[in-house]
Design a protein around this motif. Structure first.
Motif, PDB file in Angstrom:
ATOM      1  N   LYS A 359     -21.729  -1.012  39.167  1.00 25.66           N
ATOM      2  CA  LYS A 359     -20.544  -1.217  38.337  1.00 25.66           C
ATOM      3  C   LYS A 359     -20.034  -2.655  38.444  1.00 25.66           C
ATOM      4  CE  LYS A 359     -15.993   0.767  37.438  1.00 25.66           C
ATOM      5  NZ  LYS A 359     -14.994   1.793  37.839  1.00 25.66           N
ATOM      6  N   ASP A 360     -20.032  -3.197  39.700  1.00 27.38           N
ATOM      7  CA  ASP A 360     -19.594  -4.580  39.885  1.00 27.38           C
ATOM      8  C   ASP A 360     -20.508  -5.546  39.156  1.00 27.38           C
ATOM      9  OD1 ASP A 360     -17.546  -3.619  41.419  1.00 27.38           O
ATOM     10  OD2 ASP A 360     -18.562  -3.960  43.346  1.00 27.38           O
ATOM     11  N   GLU A 361     -21.828  -5.276  39.176  1.00 25.74           N
ATOM     12  CA  GLU A 361     -22.770  -6.154  38.475  1.00 25.74           C
ATOM     13  C   GLU A 361     -22.512  -6.131  36.972  1.00 25.74           C
ATOM     14  OE1 GLU A 361     -26.662  -4.958  39.516  1.00 25.74           O
ATOM     15  OE2 GLU A 361     -26.560  -5.689  41.599  1.00 25.74           O
ATOM     16  N   ASN A 402       0.265  -2.642  25.853  1.00 25.64           N
ATOM     17  CA  ASN A 402      -0.173  -2.926  27.212  1.00 25.64           C
ATOM     18  C   ASN A 402      -1.649  -3.320  27.279  1.00 25.64           C
ATOM     19  OD1 ASN A 402       2.375  -2.281  28.214  1.00 25.64           O
ATOM     20  ND2 ASN A 402       1.858  -0.100  28.368  1.00 25.64           N
ATOM     21  N   THR A 403      -2.403  -3.010  26.243  1.00 22.30           N
ATOM     22  CA  THR A 403      -3.832  -3.318  26.254  1.00 22.30           C
ATOM     23  C   THR A 403      -4.101  -4.733  25.752  1.00 22.30           C
ATOM     24  OG1 THR A 403      -4.335  -0.999  25.882  1.00 22.30           O
ATOM     25  CG2 THR A 403      -6.092  -2.563  25.450  1.00 22.30           C
ATOM     26  N   PHE A 417      -2.551  -0.382  16.228  1.00 24.02           N
ATOM     27  CA  PHE A 417      -3.341   0.616  16.942  1.00 24.02           C
ATOM     28  C   PHE A 417      -4.526   1.103  16.117  1.00 24.02           C
ATOM     29  CE2 PHE A 417      -0.015   0.700  19.994  1.00 24.02           C
ATOM     30  CZ  PHE A 417      -0.567   1.247  21.142  1.00 24.02           C
ATOM     31  N   ARG A 418      -4.496   0.892  14.785  1.00 27.96           N
ATOM     32  CA  ARG A 418      -5.627   1.264  13.941  1.00 27.96           C
ATOM     33  C   ARG A 418      -6.618   0.110  13.770  1.00 27.96           C
ATOM     34  NH1 ARG A 418      -1.432   3.157  10.321  1.00 27.96           N
ATOM     35  NH2 ARG A 418      -0.973   5.374  10.679  1.00 27.96           N
ATOM     36  N   SER A 419      -6.284  -1.058  14.249  1.00 26.96           N
ATOM     37  CA  SER A 419      -7.121  -2.241  14.017  1.00 26.96           C
ATOM     38  C   SER A 419      -8.339  -2.246  14.920  1.00 26.96           C
ATOM     39  CB  SER A 419      -6.299  -3.510  14.258  1.00 26.96           C
ATOM     40  OG  SER A 419      -5.900  -3.585  15.624  1.00 26.96           O
ATOM     41  N   ASP A 420      -9.400  -2.959  14.466  1.00 20.80           N
ATOM     42  CA  ASP A 420     -10.626  -3.095  15.255  1.00 20.80           C
ATOM     43  C   ASP A 420     -10.379  -3.909  16.520  1.00 20.80           C
ATOM     44  OD1 ASP A 420     -11.937  -1.635  13.354  1.00 20.80           O
ATOM     45  OD2 ASP A 420     -12.602  -3.408  12.225  1.00 20.80           O
ATOM     46  N   TRP A 421      -9.452  -4.858  16.450  1.00 23.97           N
ATOM     47  CA  TRP A 421      -9.151  -5.680  17.617  1.00 23.97           C
ATOM     48  C   TRP A 421      -8.642  -4.819  18.787  1.00 23.97           C
ATOM     49  CZ3 TRP A 421      -3.810  -8.189  18.272  1.00 23.97           C
ATOM     50  CH2 TRP A 421      -3.746  -8.885  19.475  1.00 23.97           C
ATOM     51  N   HIS A 422      -7.704  -3.919  18.502  1.00 23.63           N
ATOM     52  CA  HIS A 422      -7.173  -3.049  19.558  1.00 23.63           C
ATOM     53  C   HIS A 422      -8.257  -2.098  20.078  1.00 23.63           C
ATOM     54  CE1 HIS A 422      -4.264  -0.605  21.748  1.00 23.63           C
ATOM     55  NE2 HIS A 422      -4.838   0.457  21.203  1.00 23.63           N
ATOM     56  N   ARG A 423      -9.081  -1.548  19.200  1.00 33.19           N
ATOM     57  CA  ARG A 423     -10.136  -0.621  19.639  1.00 33.19           C
ATOM     58  C   ARG A 423     -11.138  -1.332  20.538  1.00 33.19           C
ATOM     59  NH1 ARG A 423     -11.110   2.224  13.715  1.00 33.19           N
ATOM     60  NH2 ARG A 423      -9.102   3.334  13.634  1.00 33.19           N
ATOM     61  N   TYR A 424     -11.478  -2.580  20.179  1.00 34.35           N
ATOM     62  CA  TYR A 424     -12.430  -3.306  20.996  1.00 34.35           C
ATOM     63  C   TYR A 424     -11.832  -3.622  22.365  1.00 34.35           C
ATOM     64  CZ  TYR A 424     -15.780  -6.849  22.422  1.00 34.35           C
ATOM     65  OH  TYR A 424     -16.717  -7.546  23.104  1.00 34.35           O
ATOM     66  N   ASN A 425     -10.541  -3.980  22.414  1.00 28.59           N
ATOM     67  CA  ASN A 425      -9.896  -4.236  23.708  1.00 28.59           C
ATOM     68  C   ASN A 425      -9.822  -2.970  24.565  1.00 28.59           C
ATOM     69  OD1 ASN A 425      -9.465  -6.982  23.570  1.00 28.59           O
ATOM     70  ND2 ASN A 425      -7.473  -6.788  22.543  1.00 28.59           N
ATOM     71  N   VAL A 426      -9.671  -1.808  23.937  1.00 33.18           N
ATOM     72  CA  VAL A 426      -9.668  -0.541  24.688  1.00 33.18           C
ATOM     73  C   VAL A 426     -11.028  -0.315  25.342  1.00 33.18           C
ATOM     74  CG1 VAL A 426      -9.515   1.961  24.462  1.00 33.18           C
ATOM     75  CG2 VAL A 426      -7.835   0.519  23.321  1.00 33.18           C
ATOM     76  N   LEU A 428     -13.166  -2.684  26.183  1.00 29.09           N
ATOM     77  CA  LEU A 428     -13.272  -3.648  27.277  1.00 29.09           C
ATOM     78  C   LEU A 428     -12.469  -3.202  28.496  1.00 29.09           C
ATOM     79  CD1 LEU A 428     -12.965  -7.057  25.364  1.00 29.09           C
ATOM     80  CD2 LEU A 428     -15.036  -5.941  26.173  1.00 29.09           C
ATOM     81  N   LYS A 429     -11.318  -2.631  28.253  1.00 26.35           N
ATOM     82  CA  LYS A 429     -10.486  -2.164  29.353  1.00 26.35           C
ATOM     83  C   LYS A 429     -11.157  -1.024  30.114  1.00 26.35           C
ATOM     84  CE  LYS A 429      -5.806  -0.489  30.301  1.00 26.35           C
ATOM     85  NZ  LYS A 429      -4.514  -0.092  29.710  1.00 26.35           N
ATOM     86  N   MET A 430     -11.863  -0.162  29.416  1.00 24.72           N
ATOM     87  CA  MET A 430     -12.582   0.942  30.061  1.00 24.72           C
ATOM     88  C   MET A 430     -13.730   0.427  30.920  1.00 24.72           C
ATOM     89  SD  MET A 430     -12.604   3.702  26.951  1.00 24.72           S
ATOM     90  CE  MET A 430     -13.580   4.868  27.889  1.00 24.72           C
ATOM     91  N   LYS A 431     -14.305  -0.730  30.521  1.00 16.55           N
ATOM     92  CA  LYS A 431     -15.404  -1.319  31.293  1.00 16.55           C
ATOM     93  C   LYS A 431     -14.900  -2.217  32.416  1.00 16.55           C
ATOM     94  CE  LYS A 431     -18.726  -1.297  27.497  1.00 16.55           C
ATOM     95  NZ  LYS A 431     -19.580  -2.121  26.620  1.00 16.55           N
ATOM     96  N   GLY A 432     -13.598  -2.426  32.505  1.00 13.06           N
ATOM     97  CA  GLY A 432     -13.041  -3.269  33.543  1.00 13.06           C
ATOM     98  C   GLY A 432     -13.059  -4.748  33.213  1.00 13.06           C
ATOM     99  N   VAL A 433     -13.094  -5.105  31.932  1.00 10.16           N
ATOM    100  CA  VAL A 433     -13.159  -6.498  31.486  1.00 10.16           C
ATOM    101  C   VAL A 433     -11.812  -6.862  30.871  1.00 10.16           C
ATOM    102  CG1 VAL A 433     -14.434  -8.159  30.067  1.00 10.16           C
ATOM    103  CG2 VAL A 433     -15.622  -6.208  31.087  1.00 10.16           C
TER     104      VAL A 433
END
Length: 451
Positions: A359-361, A402-403, A417-426, A428-433
């Motif tokens: 996961k760290d890698e 907050n995202t 919240f419907r935009s592609d920008w917010h979905r992509y950041n979500v 990234l947040k799930m991956k820890g980025v």
């Protein structure tokens, strides 16, 4: 010549006909029956074939009216008697049941089960039976499903158990009023004395088998009394018969009343009197139970003391004989279990470390890729988690994300919240980025972005 379609007058419609089919010896045989008589015949309530069959002939095809010849019957059934063949087909054949017949049969079974429950069960408090409507509602609430071919009595027992288990209705089996009659009575003095002893033995056995003292009907006993009247649960009837056949009793069981229920109108005085009697009986039963528990506790304590004294004597004897004998196998077994547990824990820890390293890698690789992309696009790292000034400006009534960072007006908040920008950041947040800004997201090349 008149125009129009006309049905032939000699065509017989197969109305009210149930066909029973049987395949045997490579041939198909059928008999034409009345719809409502096949089940009665198989249950044994109807034995007359003329009441069951439309015609006492064996067909190969009922709808076409084709009869089976005697040679085929002799070959397949070893007889040419059509009556015997019809009985065999009725017993072993398959009957085609319509949806309406099946629904009527299930409704009849439900009605029979509900009627039996209403007849044989009562309310445990007032000892009065329920109505059939109340029983059917309780069956529906408990989720009881009838079976079309099972015995109605067995389904009745299952229904009562299910209602008691689900606690849909306070219900119990109505008690039976029985009489234990003592046999072989004469007028001799010795036999009268023996009769008193047998009567006392029978009363004690009844109490031991679960009959409460309050259920034994009080009556004036004398030397000639040969009947003991009592109330019993129907499930104890076989045990009561065994008590009657006991060598110390020598009697028989007679059924006085199948179901004992309260009858007549309920008055306030009778209800208060009944409740007072119930409370008195309950207090007596609790007192008797407490006395039994005290006796049993005293017996158990004495037994424990005896066992402890015996064990201490044995331990002293064994210690004097050999002080070097120890029970090693249990220790070895526990050590093996500890080693196996340690091995399992080591494997689990190693697996967790490997998963965390992977996961760290992944996180480090993603961060490196984000940094390289930001440098290539000329975007400063400090703006990575900030929104555009236009998005952040919203006056006093704004909502933060907050995202992605930044604040938005109520109208922009929903569209954000419907935009592609917010979905992509979500993602990234799930991956820890770390998330990216809206400008960086807009500068990304679509093909390279989604590759």
């Amino acid at each position: 010549m008149p125009s129009g379609n006309h049905e032939p007058v000699n065509q017989v419609r197969l109305t009210n006909v149930a066909v029973v089919r049987l395949s045997r010896g490579g041939n198909r045989f059928e008999v034409a029956c009345y719809k409502n008589k096949i089940i009665n015949y198989r249950q044994g309530t109807e034995t007359d074939l003329s009441e069951v069959l439309q015609t006492e002939r064996v067909f190969t095809n009922v709808s076409k009216g084709q009869f089976a010849n005697s040679k085929t019957l002799q070959k397949c059934f070893n007889t040419s008697n059509e009556e015997e063949v019809c009985r065999f087909i009725l017993d072993k054949g398959d009957v085609q049941v319509s949806d309406q017949e099946r629904a009527a049969q299930l409704e009849n079974t439900i009605r029979e089960v509900a009627s039996m429950v209403a007849e044989k069960c009562v309310d445990p408090i007032n000892k009065r039976p329920y109505t059939i409507t109340q029983i059917r509602d309780a069956m529906k609430s408990a989720g009881f499903m009838v079976h079309p071919t099972r015995n109605v009595k067995q389904q009745f027992l299952d229904c009562v158990k299910l209602i008691q288990k689900k606690k849909v209705l306070d219900i119990e089996r109505a008690k039976m009023q029985l009489a234990l009659v003592l046999l072989d009575n004469d007028d001799s003095v010795d036999n009268k004395k023996n009769l008193v002893d047998r009567r006392q033995n029978a009363t004690n056995l009844l109490i031991e088998e679960g009959v409460a003292k309050s259920d034994i009907v009080p009556q004036k006993y004398d030397e000639d009394t040969t009947r003991i009247i009592f109330l019993s649960d129907p499930s104890l009837y076989r045990k009561m018969e065994g008590i009657a056949k006991n060598s110390s009793v020598k009697g028989r069981i007679e059924i006085i009343q199948q179901c004992v229920t309260e009858e007549g109108d309920v008055t306030l005085g009778s209800e208060l009197e009944r409740r007072a009697q119930q409370k008195q009986q309950h207090d007596e039963a609790e007192e008797e139970k407490a006395n039994r528990n005290v006796d049993s506790v005293d017996g158990v304590e004495s037994l424990i003391n005896n066992l402890q004294s015996n064990l201490s004597i044995k331990e002293n004897a064994t210690s004097k004989e050999d002080n070097n004998n120890y029970d090693l196998p249990p220790q070895i077994t526990s050590r093996k279990a500890q080693k196996a547990q340690q091995k399992k824990s080591k494997k689990a820890k190693r697996r967790e470390k490997e998963e965390q390293a992977e996961k760290d890698e992944r996180i480090a690789a993603e961060k490196t890729r984000q940094k390289e992309r930001a440098e290539r696009l000329g975007v400063a790292e400090g703006n990575g988690a900030t929104a555009e000034p236009s998005s952040a400006s919203g006056g006093g009534d704004t909502k933060p994300c907050n995202t992605c960072g930044g604040s938005f007006t109520p109208g922009e908040y929903r569209s954000h919240f419907r935009s592609d920008w917010h979905r992509y950041n979500v993602k990234l947040k799930m991956k820890g980025v770390a998330p990216i800004s809206e400008r960086e997201f807009q500068l990304c090349d679509a093909d390279e972005f989604f590759s």
